[in-house]
Scaffold this active site. Structure first.
Site, PDB file in Angstrom:
ATOM      1  N   ASP A 449       0.839  -1.204   0.000  1.00 31.86           N
ATOM      2  CA  ASP A 449       0.000   0.000   0.000  1.00 31.86           C
ATOM      3  C   ASP A 449       0.879   1.262   0.000  1.00 31.86           C
ATOM      4  OD1 ASP A 449      -2.296   1.532   0.173  1.00 31.86           O
ATOM      5  OD2 ASP A 449      -3.092   0.503   1.939  1.00 31.86           O
ATOM      6  N   ASP A 518     -10.763   2.163  -3.329  1.00 35.05           N
ATOM      7  CA  ASP A 518     -11.315   1.949  -1.989  1.00 35.05           C
ATOM      8  C   ASP A 518     -12.829   2.034  -2.019  1.00 35.05           C
ATOM      9  OD1 ASP A 518      -9.041   1.407  -0.614  1.00 35.05           O
ATOM     10  OD2 ASP A 518      -8.724   3.438   0.132  1.00 35.05           O
TER      11      ASP A 518
HETATM   12  C1  DGJ Z   1      -5.864   1.889   1.882  1.00 34.90           C
HETATM   13  C2  DGJ Z   1      -6.259   0.637   1.140  1.00 34.90           C
HETATM   14  O1  DGJ Z   1      -6.747   0.955  -0.120  1.00 34.90           O
HETATM   15  C3  DGJ Z   1      -7.267  -0.123   1.994  1.00 34.90           C
HETATM   16  O2  DGJ Z   1      -7.712  -1.263   1.292  1.00 34.90           O
HETATM   17  C4  DGJ Z   1      -6.622  -0.505   3.292  1.00 34.90           C
HETATM   18  O3  DGJ Z   1      -5.568  -1.394   3.047  1.00 34.90           O
HETATM   19  C5  DGJ Z   1      -6.117   0.742   4.007  1.00 34.90           C
HETATM   20  N1  DGJ Z   1      -5.280   1.534   3.160  1.00 34.90           N
HETATM   21  C6  DGJ Z   1      -5.355   0.367   5.244  1.00 34.90           C
HETATM   22  O4  DGJ Z   1      -4.763   1.423   5.848  1.00 34.90           O
END
Ligand code: DGJ
Length: 693
Positions: A449, A518
Site C-alpha cells: 500500500d 477503496d
Molecule cells: C488503503 C487501502 O486501499 C485499503 O484497502 C486498506 O488497506 C487501508 N489503506 C489500510 O490502511
C-alpha cells in the site's frame, strides 16, 4: 518483423498494423506511417522532404519527426530539452546508425555531432498484439556536464484525420478511472501526474480516433507509459493539422544531470493500433499486459481481506474467527490488512516498524498463519513500506530519512511521512527488514500500500540535483520491490495506493494485481471497473464483495460485479447470516468455474455503465466456445423497459445457447438478447457454443 526498404527506410510490420519511418536527406528520422498493415511494402507512404514554405511556416515545424528536438525555430512540443555547455539548448539530432535486434526491435542512434550527444530511439514490436514499446537513451559524449530538463519516452505521430478525439481518464481517491472522450480542435490537452506516484487523479493511458470509432468499429490509436512516478501525456494539434502525443516522465520540476559518458534511459511508452474500435484496443492491451505478468497464468486465488470488517482492530482471535467463515465459503487466500504491526492501533503510529505488535500477536504471526493454512488457505499480509509515522522507532532513529526540505516545516498526511526511497540506505534498510519478515513467515501474498501523496519534495543531502528525487524515488521503489520479488518469487504482490493510486504498466513488473479503488460500492464500481478495463485485463483487478449499500444492492449483484475481476470478499462476514454465507459459497464455487474465461478470455463491453442504467459485459474464451455474460441494472425510474443486449465476440455462423435459447452468433449480434431487469438486479448468463441449426 522489421523490414529494411531501400535507403534508410524501415517498416515494422505487426499482425494487423504497421509503423514506418525513414531518414531524410538532412539526416532527420522522419515518421512515415502508423496504421493498418498494407498488402505490399511499396504501399507505405514515402518520406516527405520538407522545404521552407514561407517565413512563418518554416521547415522544422512541418517535419514529422519520430523524436523532435529543439532545433532552429521549433514552435511545438519536442521530445527532449536539455542544456549543453555554454547555455546552448539547440540540439541537431541526425541519423548515425541502426541496430536490429531479433527482428522485433530496432534501435536508431541519432547524434548531435558538435556536442557529441547521442539519443538512441528504441522500438520494440509485440507483433501479435499490434503493440510497440518505445523508449530512448541519452548519452553524454561531451566533456562537460549536460542537464536534461525533459526526456520523454515517445512522440507518437498520429496520421492526419478529419477530426481528433482524445479519450483519457480523470479521477480522485475513491473515484478512479473516470473515462472521458473529447474533441481536440486545436492547441494542447495536457494530462499529468505530479504526486511522485501514479496518482488517483489520472493515468497516462490515452486513445485517439477520428470521432467515428465506437466500441467494436473504427480506427483507434492508443498508448500508456510504463512508469510509477510523475508522468505526462500531451496531445498537441499543430497549425499544420498534425496531431502528436508525447508520453514520458513529467518534465515539471524535472532535472537530470549527465556527466561525461553517462546515460539516461527513459521508461517504456506503449502504443498500439486497432481497427476494431475501443474494444479492440482494450483487448490488444489486455493480451500485451497478460504475457508479461510475473505469475503468468497461475489461477488467481479468491481472497478474503479483513480491512472493512475489523480495520485496525486485529487480534489473533478475531482474524481466526473470520478465517473460519471465509474458509467454509471457499476462500483460498486470507489477507491480514493494516493494524498488525508494532504500535499500530490507529493511523497515528507504527508505520516503519515492520514486526508484529506484541500486544495483538504475542507469539508473532505464526499462530494465525498456521491456523489459516490448516483451514486450507494461504496467507497474505498488508505492508506500506514507503511510509513512516513520526511515532515509530524507525522515525526516532532516522528522522533524516523522510522526504522534506531542509529547514522548512514538513507536513504529515494521514499522520505519516514518506521515506525517501531515492536514498540507498533507505532502500537497503527496507530490503533487509521486509526480507526478514517474509523469510520468517509463510506469506504467499503481499498487499503493498501507499497512502499519501507527496509534499515538500526535498532531499537535503542529495548527491546530485535534489530534483532528481522525482525519478530516483521510483527507481528506489523498483529496486526494493524487485529485490523482494527476486528473493521471494513465489509471493504474489498487489499494488495498492489508497485504492487505485498506483495503477500503471511499470509496476506490473513487480505486482500481478491491483486494488482498483477503496470504493467498493457495487454501482460506483461498475464505472471504475469499466474505465480500468480500457487499459488493463480483469486478471489484474481485485474486486471485493463488501457490505457497502447492502440494503439496496443484493448480494448476488455485489458478487456479479466482483466476479468481473479477481474475486475477493471484504465484508464483515461475521455478521452475515447463514443464508448469505451459503449464497456466498455457491457464488464462489461458480466463480471458480468461470474465472479462467474472465481472466484469460476476451472482454466485450456490450453496454456501457456510463450511458444508461443497464450495462453488460461479455467474457469469451479465446476459442469463442464458451463465455460469461454479466448484465447489471442500476436505478431508473418506472416504467420498466425491456433491455436489449447485442452480443459481440461470437463466431457469426456458429450457434450459441444463452438462457435456454439457441441462435447463431450473427443473430445474437443483430437481434440481441431481450431481458427484463428490475432496479438493482443483475444476471450472470453462460454462453455456450452448440452444434446444429
Ligand atoms: C488503503 C487501502 O486501499 C485499503 O484497502 C486498506 O488497506 C487501508 N489503506 C489500510 O490502511
Amino acid at each position: 518483423m522489421i523490414i529494411l526498404q531501400k535507403g534508410n527506410n524501415w517498416v515494422i510490420e505487426m499482425a494487423h498494423s504497421a509503423y514506418a519511418f525513414g531518414v531524410s536527406v538532412a539526416g532527420h528520422l522522419i515518421h512515415r506511417y502508423w496504421g493498418p498493415r498494407l498488402p505490399y511494402l511499396g504501399d507505405y507512404p514515402l518520406l516527405i522532404e520538407v522545404q521552407d514554405a514561407d517565413s512563418f511556416n518554416i521547415a522544422e515545424n512541418r517535419r514529422r519527426e519520430e523524436y523532435p528536438a529543439l532545433e532552429g525555430s521549433r514552435f511545438f512540443e519536442t521530445g527532449i530539452l536539455l542544456e549543453l555547455p555554454g547555455g546552448v539548448r539547440d540540439l541537431h539530432l541526425r541519423f548515425a546508425s541502426v541496430e536490429i535486434i531479433q527482428e522485433e526491435e530496432i534501435a536508431v542512434r541519432l547524434t548531435d555531432n558538435v556536442f557529441k550527444i547521442d539519443v538512441i530511439l528504441h522500438f520494440k514490436a509485440y507483433s501479435e498484439f499490434d503493440v510497440l514499446e518505445r523508449w530512448i537513451e541519452v548519452i553524454n559524449g561531451n566533456d562537460d556536464i549536460i542537464q536534461l530538463s525533459r526526456a520523454f519516452s515517445a512522440v507518437w505521430q498520429v496520421p492526419q484525420l478529419d477530426e481528433y478525439w482524445l479519450s483519457f481518464f480523470t479521477g480522485k481517491w475513491s473515484d478512479e478511472f473516470q473515462y472521458h472522450r473529447e474533441r481536440i480542435s486545436g492547441g494542447k490537452k495536457v494530462l499529468e501526474g505530479r504526486r511522485i506516484t501514479t496518482g488517483h487523479d489520472g493515468n497516462s493511458w490515452f486513445a485517439l480516433d477520428d470521432g467515428a470509432a465506437n466500441e467494436e468499429d473504427g480506427r483507434v490509436w492508443f498508448g500508456a507509459l510504463a512508469w510509477s512516478g510523475n508522468w505526462k501525456t500531451i496531445a498537441e494539434l499543430t497549425q499544420n493539422g498534425f496531431l502528436q502525443v508525447l508520453s514520458g516522465i513529467n518534465d515539471w520540476d524535472f532535472v537530470w544531470r549527465l556527466e561525461k559518458g553517462e546515460r539516461f534511459e527513459t521508461p517504456h511508452a506503449v502504443g498500439g493500433f486497432s481497427e476494431n474500435g475501443f474494444g479492440g484496443a482494450s483487448r490488444r492491451m489486455h493480451d500485451y499486459v497478460r504475457v508479461g505478468l510475473p505469475h503468468g497464468e497461475t489461477p488467481r486465488q479468491v481472497i478474503y481481506n479483513s480491512w472493512e470488517a475489523t480495520a485496525f482492530d486485529v487480534t489473533v482471535e478475531s482474524q481466526i474467527e473470520l478465517a473460519k467463515i471465509a474458509a467454509k465459503m471457499g476462500v483460498e487466500l486470507f489477507v491480514l490488512d493494516d493494524g498488525w504491526f508494532h504500535g499500530r492501533n490507529d493511523d497515528t503510529a507504527g508505520l516503519g516498524d515492520w514486526w508484529p505488535d506484541e500486544m495483538k500477536f504475542p507469539e508473532g504471526l505464526t499462530p494465525l498463519i498456521e491456523a489459516v493454512n490448516d483451514m486450507g488457505m494461504t496467507f497474505g499480509l498488508w505492508i506500506e513500506p514507503e511510509m513512516v509515522n513520526p511515532d515509530s522507532d524507525l522515525f526516532r532513529a532516522h528522522p533524516e530519512w523522510v522526504v522534506q526540505f531542509a529547514g522548512r516545516p514538513k507536513r504529515t498526511a494521514r499522520g505519516q511521512c514518506i521515506l525517501n526511497m531515492a536514498r540507498r540506505d533507505v532502500q537497503d534498510y527496507l530490503i533487509s527488514q521486509l526480507d526478514d519478515l517474509l523469510e520468517k513467515y509463510n506469506v504467499s501474498f503481499v498487499k503493498w500500500d501507499m497512502n499519501r501523496n507527496v509534499s515538500e519534495p526535498g532531499w537535503a543531502d542529495a548527491p546530485g540535483d535534489p530534483r532528481e528525487i522525482w525519478v530516483r524515488y521510483v527507481y528506489g521503489l523498483y529496486r526494493v520491490w524487485g529485490e523482494l520479488r527476486k528473493r521471494h518469487p513465489e509471493i504474489v504482490f498487489q499494488s495498492c495506493s489508497g485504492g487505485g493510486g498506483r495503477i500503471d504498466l511499470g509496476i506490473l513488473k513487480y505486482a500481478d494485481q491491483f486494488w482498483a479503488s477503496d470504493n467498493t460500492e457495487a454501482t460506483a464500481r461498475l464505472k471504475i471497473q469499466e474505465g480500468f478495463a480500457k487499459m488493463l485485463p480483469s486478471v489484474t483487478m481485485e474486486s471485493w464483495v463488501t457490505d457497502q449499500n447492502e440494503d439496496l444492492i443484493p448480494l448476488a449483484y455485489r458478487f456479479h460485479v466482483s466476479m468481473c475481476g479477481v474475486l475477493g470478499i471484504g465484508g464483515d462476514i461475521g455478521k452475515w447470516n447463514a443464508e448469505q454465507r451459503e449464497e456466498a459459497q455457491k457464488r464462489i464455487d461458480c466463480y471458480k468455474r468461470i474465472r479462467r474465461i474472465v481472466h484469460w478470455g476476451d472482454r466485450y463491453l456490450l453496454r456501457s455503465a456510463l450511458e444508461g442504467s443497464v450495462s453488460a459485459v461479455l467474457f469469451m474464451d479465446k476459442l469463442k466456445e464458451n463465455g460469461v455474460l454479466f448484465i447489471f441494472r442500476t436505478y431508473e425510474s418506472e416504467p420498466i423497459v425491456l433491455s436489449k443486449i447485442y452480443l459481440h465476440g461470437l463466431q457469426q455462423e456458429r450457434n450459441y445457447e444463452i438462457d435456454g435459447e439457441v441462435k447463431s452468433g450473427a443473430a445474437w449480434q443483430t437481434c440481441g438478447l431481450v431481458l427484463s431487469l428490475a432496479n438493482f438486479e443483475s444476471r450472470m448468463l453462460t454462453v455456450r457454443r452448440v452444434e446444429g441449426e
